[in-house]
Design a protein around this motif. Structure first.
Motif, PDB file in Angstrom:
ATOM      1  N   ASP A  44      -4.666  -2.358  -2.229  1.00 49.86           N
ATOM      2  CA  ASP A  44      -4.854  -0.896  -2.347  1.00 49.86           C
ATOM      3  C   ASP A  44      -5.641  -0.640  -1.222  1.00 49.86           C
ATOM      4  O   ASP A  44      -6.465  -1.363  -0.681  1.00 49.86           O
TER       5      ASP A  44
ATOM      6  N   SER B 102      -7.246  -0.782 -12.228  1.00 51.59           N
ATOM      7  CA  SER B 102      -6.185  -0.972 -11.421  1.00 51.59           C
ATOM      8  C   SER B 102      -5.058  -1.139 -12.577  1.00 51.59           C
ATOM      9  O   SER B 102      -3.750  -0.642 -12.284  1.00 51.59           O
TER      10      SER B 102
ATOM     11  N   ILE C  78       0.868  -1.078   0.049  1.00 50.56           N
ATOM     12  CA  ILE C  78       0.097  -0.087  -0.228  1.00 50.56           C
ATOM     13  C   ILE C  78       0.847   1.324  -0.021  1.00 50.56           C
ATOM     14  O   ILE C  78       0.677   2.037  -0.574  1.00 50.56           O
TER      15      ILE C  78
END
Length: 311
Positions: free
Chosen positions: A178, A272, A99
């Motif tokens: 994420d 994404s 992340i």
């Protein structure tokens, strides 16, 4: 995570349930990954070796290529390994690191693209001031500011995510960790997280977009006053940057600004891919195909190395 002792690891999504589809997609993404490394490595090499490319424009292009190699390496190798082996497990520490690094690279990429827009603006609209305003000191300072501020930006969002509790499903509806995916898994109140995410994306992405839009409005107003030959040269240096910016900002805003309630897993994965894989893969292609100087520099390097090997 302090408040998530019930979840000791996460499970990432694979590229498909059928093993043949999984292998096909894994091989495809792996080939894109290797092509991305090769393409960006070529740009880094030629912009370093060729003295004619030691200009601010190619300084930032080289930095962008280095960043893209790191950016795509955060997601694709692990996703391909998981699909090949069927091991979808990622530790809490690994998820947290992913992340942080993905947010960091995305943030720095936006800033690099913004600085490159300023470079084109000064070069076309204020060519006499170009050596002064885009000097080496400015290039280094703006790069350091982008890199260091990215650490703070990523740390704030990552730390805010760590405060959440994950006591339900641990299956992340994404092929990498994420923030939007983890927010949907949390059993905590995520209003503050969503608000911070919305404000930061609008603040950083919106301000960069406005700056680049104003720059190109002034660029186009200047270019249309030039002769036809000079217009073509100016557009050839601006078009690659516009394509890269449009692709990156549109895809990343679609993921981070969409309401989580209307989000679908397949759409999220596709979007994404468009902001984590496609930009690093397409940047070398766009810049090399649209830039004569880069293509000539590549030919020089190839000829130089081939002559050395023959000798």
């Amino acid at each position: 995570m302090a408040n998530s002792s019930m979840v000791t690891c996460f499970l990432l999504m694979s590229f498909g349930e059928d093993w043949r589809l999984r292998i096909l997609l894994s091989v495809s993404f792996l080939m894109m990954y290797l092509a991305t490394l090769l393409g960006n490595l070529i740009i880094i090499t030629v912009t370093t070796i060729d003295q004619n490319l030691h200009t601010p424009m190619y300084f930032f292009l080289r930095n962008l290529s280095i960043l893209d190699m790191c950016y795509i390496s955060l997601t694709v190798p692990n996703a391909c390994f998981n699909s090949f082996t069927g091991n979808r497990v990622i530790s809490v520490a690994g998820c947290t690191s992913q992340i942080f690094l993905v947010i960091y690279c995305a943030y720095v990429e936006i800033l690099f693209l913004t600085i490159m827009a300023r470079d084109r603006y000064v070069a076309i609209c204020q060519p006499l001031y170009y050596p002064i305003r885009m000097n080496h000191k400015f290039c280094v300072q703006s790069t350091l500011a982008s890199v260091l501020s990215g650490l703070i930006y990523a740390a704030v969002h990552t730390g805010n995510t760590l405060r959440l509790s994950f006591c339900q499903s641990n299956v992340v509806p994404q092929f990498f960790c994420d923030i939007p995916s983890l927010l949907r898994l949390s059993c905590s109140d995520t209003f503050s997280n969503k608000l911070l995410l919305l404000l930061s994306v609008l603040g950083v992405g919106g301000s960069c977009f406005v700056f680049m839009a104003l720059s190109y409005i002034q660029i186009f107003s200047t270019v249309f006053k030039l002769r036809t030959r000079e217009q073509g040269k100016a557009f050839s240096t601006c078009t690659p940057h516009i394509l890269v910016v449009t692709l990156f900002l549109s895809s990343i805003s679609s993921v981070y600004l969409r309401p989580s309630l209307t989000s679908e897993t397949i759409q999220d994965i596709i979007l994404s891919i468009f902001y984590t894989i496609v930009p690093p893969f397409s940047n070398p292609i766009i810049y090399s195909l649209r830039n004569k100087q880069v293509k000539e520099a590549v030919k020089k390097v190839i000829l130089r190395h081939s002559s050395v090997l023959q000798f």
